[in-house]
Design an enzyme around this catalytic site. Structure first.
Site, short mmCIF file in Angstrom:
data_model
loop_
_atom_site.label_atom_id
_atom_site.label_comp_id
_atom_site.label_asym_id
_atom_site.label_seq_id
_atom_site.Cartn_x
_atom_site.Cartn_y
_atom_site.Cartn_z
N GLY A 31 0.80 -1.22 0.00
CA GLY A 31 0.00 0.00 0.00
C GLY A 31 0.83 1.27 0.00
O GLY A 31 2.03 1.24 -0.28
N GLY A 36 5.69 4.11 -8.84
CA GLY A 36 6.37 2.83 -9.08
C GLY A 36 5.35 1.69 -9.08
O GLY A 36 5.34 0.83 -9.98
N HIS A 37 4.48 1.68 -8.07
CA HIS A 37 3.43 0.64 -8.01
C HIS A 37 2.53 0.72 -9.24
O HIS A 37 2.12 -0.31 -9.79
CB HIS A 37 2.55 0.83 -6.77
N GLU A 148 12.10 -3.67 -9.76
CA GLU A 148 13.54 -3.94 -9.63
C GLU A 148 14.18 -3.10 -8.53
O GLU A 148 15.34 -3.29 -8.22
CB GLU A 148 14.24 -3.65 -10.97
N VAL A 176 11.16 3.22 -10.98
CA VAL A 176 10.60 4.53 -11.34
C VAL A 176 11.20 5.56 -10.38
O VAL A 176 11.25 5.33 -9.17
CB VAL A 176 9.06 4.52 -11.25
N MET A 184 11.49 5.90 -6.35
CA MET A 184 10.21 6.03 -5.65
C MET A 184 10.11 4.95 -4.58
O MET A 184 10.43 3.78 -4.83
CB MET A 184 9.06 5.83 -6.63
N SER A 185 9.66 5.32 -3.41
CA SER A 185 9.50 4.37 -2.30
C SER A 185 8.50 4.96 -1.31
O SER A 185 8.50 6.17 -1.07
CB SER A 185 10.85 4.19 -1.60
N ARG A 187 8.70 4.68 1.70
CA ARG A 187 9.49 5.16 2.84
C ARG A 187 10.07 6.56 2.63
O ARG A 187 10.53 7.17 3.59
CB ARG A 187 10.60 4.17 3.18
#
Ligand code: PAF
Length: 288
Positions: A31, A36-37, A148, A176, A184-185, A187
């Site tokens: 979530g 990126g997701h 990745e 991404v 992108m993360s 966190r």
């Protein structure tokens, strides 16, 4: 878009879909969705008739002093974003059903789980492999898509699918990045303004390494030394690891002779960021 919370409902919907001759593509997530997701979902759309996305913050992959309790959540926004990407089913199971009392079975990818992030997060990949196996069995996916950015996770899951004869295609998708190069993360949302500025050092160090290899530098220790110095020149950074390794076995290499991967984890305050890059010595310049 349908939202399913019960394991049994998800399993029977998956059986129905297979009976109708439909294939299922699956994107597992924790979530707090970002671009990126969404890129994984777009890939998933191409790989199955039905696209299932799961949102589950998996307690088994967090260590005792890690961020499980504060992991960011935004279910309503996530559901909107998934709907816009054409997701058919958003699967949002609860901890009590996935890990009931007396739960005791775990999946260990014996060697691969110990390298890189596995050194400072010893039970992390056991938790990932376990929940992903469970989700694969519940969603009954024909294809699953992973980013990745979590390169070791992708390799661990590929090996697990191979070793356990899982009849599922595992597809990796490129990282991404934000406009300044930061991967992108979810966190990234933890970072203070100051630490967010320093976060660019990971991608810069990876690119510097790539440049050195292009110029003909082969010795991993030399490349890692330059990357480390670049990271340390940014305020607030603390290197967890930097490694150059074989992209399949994850074993460190001393000299970059073949297609390799470089990965790193860097702490900025309480936040641990990871990033990686493909290193190709065949695209060479002049330096010996
Ligand atoms: O990459 C993630 O978000 C998680 O590790 C995954 C694959 C959803 C398993 O919890």
């Amino acid at each position: 878009m349908e939202i399913i919370r019960k394991l049994q409902d998800m399993q029977s919907r998956a059986v129905d879909m297979h009976q109708q001759g439909k294939t299922i593509a699956f994107v597992p997530t924790m979530g707090f969705l970002h671009k990126g997701h969404l890129s994984l979902m777009r890939e998933g759309r191409k790989r199955g008739d039905i696209l299932v996305v799961s949102i589950f913050v998996n307690p088994a992959q967090f260590g005792p002093n890690e961020d499980f309790d504060k992991y960011p959540k935004s279910f309503e926004q996530d559901a909107d974003a998934a709907k816009k990407e054409g997701v058919d089913i958003l699967f949002n199971p609860c901890k009590e059903e996935l890990y009931p009392e007396r739960y005791q079975t775990y999946v260990n990818v014996e060697k691969l789980q110990n390298y890189l992030c596995g050194v400072s997060r010893p039970l992390h990949f056991r938790g990932v492999a376990t929940v992903v196996t469970k989700l694969f069995n519940i969603v009954k996916a024909d294809a699953a898509i992973f980013g990745e950015k979590d390169y070791q996770q992708l390799v661990v899951i590929r090996q697990m699918a191979l070793d356990l004869n899982l009849d599922i295609e595992i597809k990796g998708c490129p990282i991404v990045r934000e406009p300044d190069g930061v991967a992108m993360s979810s966190r990234n949302s933890y970072l203070s303004e100051k630490d967010r500025k320093s976060a660019v050092c990971l991608y810069q160090a990876l690119n510097e390494a790539k440049k050195l290899v292009k110029e003909g530098v082969k010795k991993s220790s030399e490349i890692i030394m330059t990357a480390s110095a670049l990271i340390r020149s940014y305020p607030g950074t603390e290197i967890d690891y930097i490694s150059i390794f074989d992209p399949e076995t994850l074993e460190e290499i001393e000299s970059v002779e073949e297609l390799s991967r470089m990965a790193m984890a860097v702490r900025l305050g309480e936040t641990r960021l990871i990033d990686n890059i493909l290193i190709d010595p065949r695209k060479k310049g002049s330096r010996a």
